[in-house]
Design an enzyme around this catalytic site. Sequence first.
Site, PDB file in Angstrom:
ATOM      1  N   SER A 123       0.844  -1.093  -0.229  1.00 47.12           N
ATOM      2  CA  SER A 123      -0.032   0.240  -0.026  1.00 47.12           C
ATOM      3  C   SER A 123       0.860   1.059   0.100  1.00 47.12           C
ATOM      4  CB  SER A 123      -0.929  -0.107   1.275  1.00 47.12           C
ATOM      5  OG  SER A 123      -2.015   0.838   1.084  1.00 47.12           O
TER       6      SER A 123
ATOM      7  N   HIS B  33      -7.431  -6.157   0.059  1.00 47.73           N
ATOM      8  CA  HIS B  33      -6.000  -5.379   0.204  1.00 47.73           C
ATOM      9  C   HIS B  33      -5.143  -5.852   1.002  1.00 47.73           C
ATOM     10  CE1 HIS B  33      -3.963  -1.608  -0.234  1.00 47.73           C
ATOM     11  NE2 HIS B  33      -3.952  -1.530   1.199  1.00 47.73           N
TER      12      HIS B  33
END
Length: 292
Positions: free
Chosen positions: A109, A261
Amino acid sequence: METKNTPLLTPAFRKKIGDVTIHYEDFHQPNPEAQVLILIHGFLSSTISFRQLIPYLTDDYHVVAIDLPGFGKSEKSKRFTYSLANYGKLVLSFIEEMGWSNVVLVGHSMGGQVALHASRQDGKLIDKLILIGCCGYIKRAGTPIICCSYLPFFSWGLKQWVLKKDIKNNLSGVLHNMNLVTDELIRDYRAQFLEEGFFDSLIRLLRHREGDLKPFELNSILHPILLIHGDDDQVIPLTTGKRLNGDLKNSRLIVYKDTGHLIMEEKPKELAQDIKNFLSLPGKKKAIQTPV
């Protein structure tokens, strides 16, 4: 999720880099020739996000996970500049002080943007990049928001707002497999919210964080890069991964089906194997992009 049977003790250390002290976990490899992998977490996370992945890598690599300043157990410094570029500089300084070279940066991320900044600043210390659910094209916070961050009690208000939110629902938003949201997972990810100075550091990050690298900046990065993205990523959509793959000159993209994610929590064994496959390829050869 698959979990490796052999548990690992966490070898935790602290080191001062410049004017800030960081926490890192160093899973030393007895083979002195083993390549160093530095794991860089994302926003609102810490080394804990790599806990399922690390056991699958330590047999082959010298694995090191770091807490960026302001996160996890690293210092919540009032002097540190919380920008992506400065995070990248810190990672490079850490590598230099440890005497490593030919390092692989594994960023998740926001940690992916940190890895990209490090690559642009000094490519000599880095061999390859592996970017997992990498963020991209996020602009700098607007002036009104930054100005509001200087108001009295802004930090207190932010803390109250975050702590009142349902951590379970937040974790459900970063995972495709809802069964992974256990009491232990909630406890571990909530822990850093209770660290003294954490929310003050978040505010500094809000003020200091520049926008993500622009296409022409991404285009200047020549390191071989593996992008891995979940098709059900609700935080950083797959379109971002595809766009990064187009703007980076030497990248390939792998897409995991039915994955959110936090790929390291959901698919650690598959992720480790793709990392090993990528690192076994010649370092300077133009990568073939994987169609998705």
